[in-house]
Design a protein around this motif. Structure first.
Motif, mmCIF file in Angstrom:
data_model
loop_
_atom_site.group_PDB
_atom_site.id
_atom_site.type_symbol
_atom_site.label_atom_id
_atom_site.label_comp_id
_atom_site.label_asym_id
_atom_site.label_seq_id
_atom_site.Cartn_x
_atom_site.Cartn_y
_atom_site.Cartn_z
ATOM 1 N N THR A 333 0.836 -1.195 0.000
ATOM 2 C CA THR A 333 0.000 0.000 0.000
ATOM 3 C C THR A 333 0.873 1.248 0.000
ATOM 4 N N ALA A 334 1.898 1.250 0.856
ATOM 5 C CA ALA A 334 2.808 2.403 0.937
ATOM 6 C C ALA A 334 3.531 2.623 -0.388
ATOM 7 N N ALA A 335 3.975 1.533 -1.019
ATOM 8 C CA ALA A 335 4.668 1.653 -2.304
ATOM 9 C C ALA A 335 3.744 2.231 -3.369
ATOM 10 N N ALA A 336 2.493 1.754 -3.381
ATOM 11 C CA ALA A 336 1.529 2.251 -4.360
ATOM 12 C C ALA A 336 1.197 3.726 -4.141
ATOM 13 N N MET A 337 1.032 4.125 -2.887
ATOM 14 C CA MET A 337 0.730 5.523 -2.586
ATOM 15 C C MET A 337 1.912 6.414 -2.934
ATOM 16 N N ARG A 338 3.108 5.909 -2.693
ATOM 17 C CA ARG A 338 4.308 6.672 -3.030
ATOM 18 C C ARG A 338 4.398 6.890 -4.536
ATOM 19 N N LEU A 339 4.139 5.840 -5.315
ATOM 20 C CA LEU A 339 4.141 5.960 -6.771
ATOM 21 C C LEU A 339 3.054 6.917 -7.250
ATOM 22 N N THR A 340 1.903 6.852 -6.597
ATOM 23 C CA THR A 340 0.803 7.759 -6.941
ATOM 24 C C THR A 340 1.225 9.207 -6.758
ATOM 25 N N ASN A 341 1.850 9.507 -5.632
ATOM 26 C CA ASN A 341 2.301 10.873 -5.371
ATOM 27 C C ASN A 341 3.379 11.318 -6.356
ATOM 28 N N ILE A 342 4.322 10.411 -6.651
ATOM 29 C CA ILE A 342 5.426 10.740 -7.553
ATOM 30 C C ILE A 342 4.906 11.121 -8.934
ATOM 31 N N VAL A 343 3.869 10.429 -9.398
ATOM 32 C CA VAL A 343 3.377 10.635 -10.763
ATOM 33 C C VAL A 343 2.318 11.741 -10.842
ATOM 34 N N THR A 344 1.342 11.729 -9.924
ATOM 35 C CA THR A 344 0.186 12.615 -10.104
ATOM 36 C C THR A 344 0.424 14.045 -9.645
ATOM 37 N N ILE A 345 1.292 14.262 -8.644
ATOM 38 C CA ILE A 345 1.527 15.634 -8.169
ATOM 39 C C ILE A 345 2.157 16.501 -9.260
ATOM 40 N N PRO A 346 3.244 16.057 -9.917
ATOM 41 C CA PRO A 346 3.777 16.883 -11.009
ATOM 42 C C PRO A 346 2.831 16.976 -12.207
ATOM 43 N N ALA A 347 2.079 15.906 -12.478
ATOM 44 C CA ALA A 347 1.124 15.954 -13.590
ATOM 45 C C ALA A 347 0.052 17.012 -13.335
ATOM 46 N N ALA A 348 -0.442 17.076 -12.088
ATOM 47 C CA ALA A 348 -1.432 18.088 -11.738
ATOM 48 C C ALA A 348 -0.855 19.498 -11.864
ATOM 49 N N ALA A 349 0.391 19.681 -11.394
ATOM 50 C CA ALA A 349 1.036 20.998 -11.463
ATOM 51 C C ALA A 349 1.254 21.428 -12.909
ATOM 52 N N ALA A 350 1.725 20.504 -13.751
ATOM 53 C CA ALA A 350 1.968 20.829 -15.155
ATOM 54 C C ALA A 350 0.670 21.161 -15.881
#
Length: 541
Positions: A333-350
């Motif tokens: 779960t932690a690994a999946a949430m970490r990957l989610t943050n890594i990918v979606t936060i910059p995508a949202a900002a861009a």
């Protein structure tokens, strides 16, 4: 050690499956986009309209026909495989396959013979859509059966068959649509629309052939293990198996029906409230198109990775849950949430920063930029919702995400009614309501993930992601300003997006947000990337 990390085959398989499905999703989207451009030129607006009248009926019937059973197959198969009950896994699949064959066949026949009834009762306003409905009806049976094989192989955490079959399905679908639309066009636009609709069945048949090949390979590999362990596990009663499948599948089916239901509520509420805000009917329709036809698809495109992640996560969590390994559940779960943050936060900002140029690039409609900018935060919220839904489904709590979606939908309806009617907001009010809908569902899911797994968000890692995204955003702003006088708008937008990826990755590496272990888990290129980054002094082990 296990209490520290979830490395080895399980973790690598989990990430590999996610990346394979993401790559397939991108390829399918690209092929679909090119097809839509060509098909629109062949059929014209009228022919596309006829096709679009039949297709939502097909999707609704299909969602009822499969009824969430593939997800249930994936969960139970993962549990049986984790315990070594290979005969039990096969029995689960055989029973569910028979159930889906019966349901798929029944709904195909119902749609075929009910097509005329739908037109007579004016559910479909244009009688010329009749041929499209007939052409789509066999696809219900084929796609339903195809989905059962996908669910079974995903339960074994083998995602390549699904990815390959998706690409093959799309290729055959597109080829059939274009060929038969062109061949039948001389007979009339209604026949051409029907010809295009044949693509769904042809694609599903091709995808099914691919899945049968991979299924045969898997059965050959596990046959000996199944024979050796056949006497260890008791034969489970068919009635209890089917009850378990239905209990798991029904909430998933309700969630798939809820999505078009919420979309229809938007259709009833948003244009009407825009008129209250002072817009004409034509303006309201145009603004509604910016939201539903442009902004929302961009958000869905930006979350292809987390959608694939959720699919991989269901059997990975179910496997750990079956053997009672709470620590492994928490780690995955932690690994999946970490990957989610890594990918979606910059995508949202861009997407927030480049909303207008991206709208101009993709849709030739820079006017949609304001709505896209508001909805950009939904990239993170939807990604969070998808990932947490995958965790909860893997734990067998398939009803919780549906209940949370229902609560979020009520919030969305209320906000739509109030915000859209405000002249200062208009369609941006609907975008805020959509973001709130995704946020409420995501954070309710997150609470239940904490409740059942003990997982807490790593605030330090989250802060690193946000800081890297902030630096990336500053880089985009500076680069766009400097390049605007030298490059065209399209060139500037594409270059800014590429620069954003590089800047974000470098900053995250420097902050220790990506480790050597993370990158080594990337299939095919992981080792080469580690060597390059280590040579540049950017990688922390």
């Amino acid at each position: 050690m296990q209490q520290q990390t979830d490395n080895g085959h399980g973790a690598n398989q989990f990430l590999k499956g996610t990346l394979v499905l993401t790559a397939a999703g991108i390829i399918v989207k690209v092929i679909g986009s090119l097809n839509w451009i060509i098909l629109s030129r062949v059929l014209g607006g009228e022919g596309i309209g006829l096709y679009q009248m039949a297709f939502p009926i097909y999707l609704l019937v299909l969602s009822v026909s499969s009824a969430g059973i593939p997800v249930a197959i994936s969960i139970i198969t993962a549990e049986k495989a984790a315990l070594g009950d290979y005969r039990g896994a096969n029995r689960i699949f055989q029973l569910s396959l028979m159930l889906l064959i019966a349901m798929g066949l029944g709904f195909s026949v119902l749609m075929y013979f009910g097509a005329g009834w739908l037109i007579e009762l004016r559910f479909i306003r244009d009688a010329r859509a009749y041929y499209a409905l007939l052409a789509l009806s066999p696809a219900i049976f084929l796609v339903t059966v195809l989905s059962s094989f996908r669910g079974y192989l995903q339960g074994w955490q083998i995602m390549t068959p699904t990815a390959v079959s998706q690409i093959v399905e799309q290729l055959f679908r597109v080829a059939t649509m274009l060929i038969f639309a062109a061949l039948l066009l001389p007979k009339g636009i209604e026949y051409a629309a029907g010809g295009a609709s044949l693509g769904a069945g042809a694609g599903a048949a091709a995808g099914l052939v691919v899945m049968l090949y991979y299924y045969w390979q898997l059965q050959r590999d596990v046959a000996e293990k199944e024979r050796l362990l056949s006497g260890i596990f008791p034969r489970e009663n068919a009635g209890s198996i089917l009850r378990r499948i239905i209990i798991l599948a029904l909430p998933v089916s309700l969630s798939s029906i809820m999505l078009p239901l919420v979309a229809n509520l938007d259709l009833f509420i948003v244009p009407a409230r825009l008129e209250v805000a002072g817009y004409t009917v034509e303006q309201a329709t145009e603004l509604f198109g910016y939201l539903t036809g442009m902004a929302v698809p961009l958000v869905n495109l930006a979350t292809l990775f987390t959608a694939a992640l959720a699919t991989s996560l269901v059997p990975a969590v179910a496997e750990a849950y079956a053997v009672g390994n709470a620590e492994r559940i928490k780690l995955r779960t932690a690994a999946a949430m970490r990957l989610t943050n890594i990918v979606t936060i910059p995508a949202a900002a861009a997407l927030w920063l480049l909303a207008t140029p991206i709208s101009a690039l993709v849709y030739h409609a820079p006017e949609a930029g304001e709505v896209v900018r508001v909805l950009a935060i939904s990239v993170y919220l939807l990604g969070l919702h998808q990932t947490t839904t995958g965790v909860l489904q893997g734990l067998g709590h398939t009803a919780i995400p549906v209940i949370n979606m229902g609560i979020a939908a009520v919030v969305k309806v209320g906000l739509n009614w109030y915000l859209v009617a405000l002249p200062a907001l208009g369609i941006k009010g609907a975008a805020w309501a959509t973001a709130a809908d995704m946020g409420v569902a995501a954070f309710l899911n997150l609470y239940f993930v904490y409740r059942y797994t003990g997982f807490r968000m790593d605030l330090g890692a989250l802060a690193r992601n946000i800081f890297a995204a902030a630096v990336m955003s500053a880089g985009i702003y500076v680069f766009s300003g400097a390049a605007s006088g030298l490059l065209t708008q399209t060139q500037t937008t594409l270059a800014a997006m590429l620069a954003a990826v590089i800047v974000y990755a470098v900053v995250l590496l420097l902050l220790g947000g990506l480790s050597e272990r993370d990158i080594l888990q990337i299939p095919l290129v992981g080792s080469a990337v580690v060597r390059v980054l280590s040579g540049l002094g950017l990688l922390k082990s």
